[in-house]
Design a protein around this motif. Structure first.
Motif, PDB file in Angstrom:
ATOM      1  N   ALA A 101      38.551  -8.816  -3.950  1.00 17.85           N
ATOM      2  CA  ALA A 101      39.027  -8.619  -5.318  1.00 17.85           C
ATOM      3  C   ALA A 101      39.135  -9.969  -6.020  1.00 17.85           C
ATOM      4  N   ILE A 102      39.159  -9.906  -7.344  1.00 17.69           N
ATOM      5  CA  ILE A 102      39.411 -11.066  -8.197  1.00 17.69           C
ATOM      6  C   ILE A 102      40.606 -10.712  -9.071  1.00 17.69           C
ATOM      7  N   LEU A 103      41.614 -11.566  -9.084  1.00 15.72           N
ATOM      8  CA  LEU A 103      42.845 -11.315  -9.839  1.00 15.72           C
ATOM      9  C   LEU A 103      42.881 -12.207 -11.073  1.00 15.72           C
ATOM     10  N   ILE A 104      42.930 -11.593 -12.260  1.00 16.88           N
ATOM     11  CA  ILE A 104      42.966 -12.356 -13.506  1.00 16.88           C
ATOM     12  C   ILE A 104      44.153 -11.928 -14.360  1.00 16.88           C
ATOM     13  N   LEU A 120      34.590 -12.183 -19.242  1.00 15.49           N
ATOM     14  CA  LEU A 120      34.939 -10.855 -18.749  1.00 15.49           C
ATOM     15  C   LEU A 120      33.677 -10.064 -18.380  1.00 15.49           C
ATOM     16  N   LEU A 123      32.340 -11.436 -15.092  1.00 13.46           N
ATOM     17  CA  LEU A 123      33.159 -10.958 -13.977  1.00 13.46           C
ATOM     18  C   LEU A 123      32.768  -9.523 -13.613  1.00 13.46           C
ATOM     19  N   ALA A 124      32.558  -8.697 -14.629  1.00 12.58           N
ATOM     20  CA  ALA A 124      32.179  -7.306 -14.388  1.00 12.58           C
ATOM     21  C   ALA A 124      30.837  -7.222 -13.663  1.00 12.58           C
ATOM     22  N   VAL A 130      38.190  -5.988  -9.840  1.00 12.19           N
ATOM     23  CA  VAL A 130      39.044  -6.933 -10.548  1.00 12.19           C
ATOM     24  C   VAL A 130      40.431  -6.331 -10.714  1.00 12.19           C
ATOM     25  N   SER A 132      43.329  -6.720 -12.992  1.00 11.65           N
ATOM     26  CA  SER A 132      43.546  -7.309 -14.309  1.00 11.65           C
ATOM     27  C   SER A 132      44.995  -7.123 -14.736  1.00 11.65           C
ATOM     28  N   PHE A 148      40.311  -5.410 -19.473  1.00  6.63           N
ATOM     29  CA  PHE A 148      39.120  -5.571 -18.645  1.00  6.63           C
ATOM     30  C   PHE A 148      38.408  -4.238 -18.448  1.00  6.63           C
ATOM     31  N   SER A 152      34.412  -2.862 -17.356  1.00  8.22           N
ATOM     32  CA  SER A 152      34.116  -2.291 -16.036  1.00  8.22           C
ATOM     33  C   SER A 152      35.182  -1.280 -15.638  1.00  8.22           C
ATOM     34  N   CYS A 155      38.087  -1.534 -11.562  1.00  9.31           N
ATOM     35  CA  CYS A 155      39.223  -2.355 -11.997  1.00  9.31           C
ATOM     36  C   CYS A 155      40.541  -1.655 -11.715  1.00  9.31           C
TER      37      CYS A 155
END
Length: 222
Positions: A101-104, A120, A123-124, A130, A132, A148, A152, A155
């Motif tokens: 995962a990516i945490l923003i 954004l 990232l998608a 993600v 978000s 986000f 996508s 998410c």
């Protein structure tokens, strides 16, 4: 344990009106603040010994939550001279087989940065889930707020009432995930807490009026 339907319907309505995102109330889990929602998102996406990409700096609790879930935070440095924008080349270089995962957070705590739509979109395109954190999404004085989820469906979006609505003490937050994830999220939630504060189970008409009045009041302050 997902929260009363009228509240989840109002949250879905907000995402449609403010961000142009169609979501089903069944995708929403209401909890006691957004921190527990963050932990649940981490747990359903990142098994032990996996990696979650985060920004550096980031909200201090992110790394604690990731460690608590048994995963490892992978930091992507943000630079003042670059406006604290996320460098996507560094993100791509940090992706491994363990990345889950990516945490923003945009607008971001602590820098205040609003990530660009290009960031954004990129990232998608990575096709990595993600997480978000959108608790500050409506506190955007540069452009129209974004979720986000506009870019996508892969998410887990976190939001709540503490920031924009100034309802910090109510401890009311929520998590929005794809329908395929909500069953796991709800089962985990019901074993961590049963329900958010009981008095927040307001009648539908009263709830609608409360949210509408709060939004009008806050917009008039801008």
């Amino acid at each position: 344990t997902q929260g009363i339907l009228p509240l989840r319907e109002e949250i879905a309505k907000k995402y449609k009106e403010d961000y142009g995102v169609e979501i089903n109330p069944g995708q929403i889990l209401v909890s006691s603040g957004s921190s527990l929602a963050l932990y649940i998102a981490i747990r359903i996406l990142a098994p032990s010994d996996s990696e979650i990409i985060v920004t550096d700096p980031c909200y201090a609790c992110y790394e604690n939550m990731i460690h608590l879930g048994g995963a490892e935070p992978i930091r992507i440095p943000l630079k003042l001279e670059e406006g604290f924008e996320l460098d996507m080349s560094k993100v791509r270089a940090s992706i491994t087989k363990r990345t889950k995962a990516i945490l923003i957070n945009s607008p971001m705590n602590p820098t205040g940065t609003v990530f660009s739509k290009n960031t954004l979109r990129e990232l998608a395109e990575l096709e990595i889930p993600v997480i978000s954190d959108e608790i500050y999404a409506d506190l955007n004085y540069i452009s129209r707020p974004h979720s986000f989820m506009e870019f996508s469906e892969n998410c887990a979006a976190l939001n709540g009432f503490s920031k924009f609505y100034s309802m910090t003490g109510w401890r009311l937050g929520y998590l929005i995930v794809p329908e395929a994830w909500i069953g796991t999220a709800a089962k985990l939630h019901q074993n961590l807490m049963i329900l958010y504060t009981f008095f927040l189970n307001l009648e539908n008409e009263l709830l609608q009026q409360l949210l509408l009045n709060l939004k009008k009041y806050l917009l008039n302050l801008l």
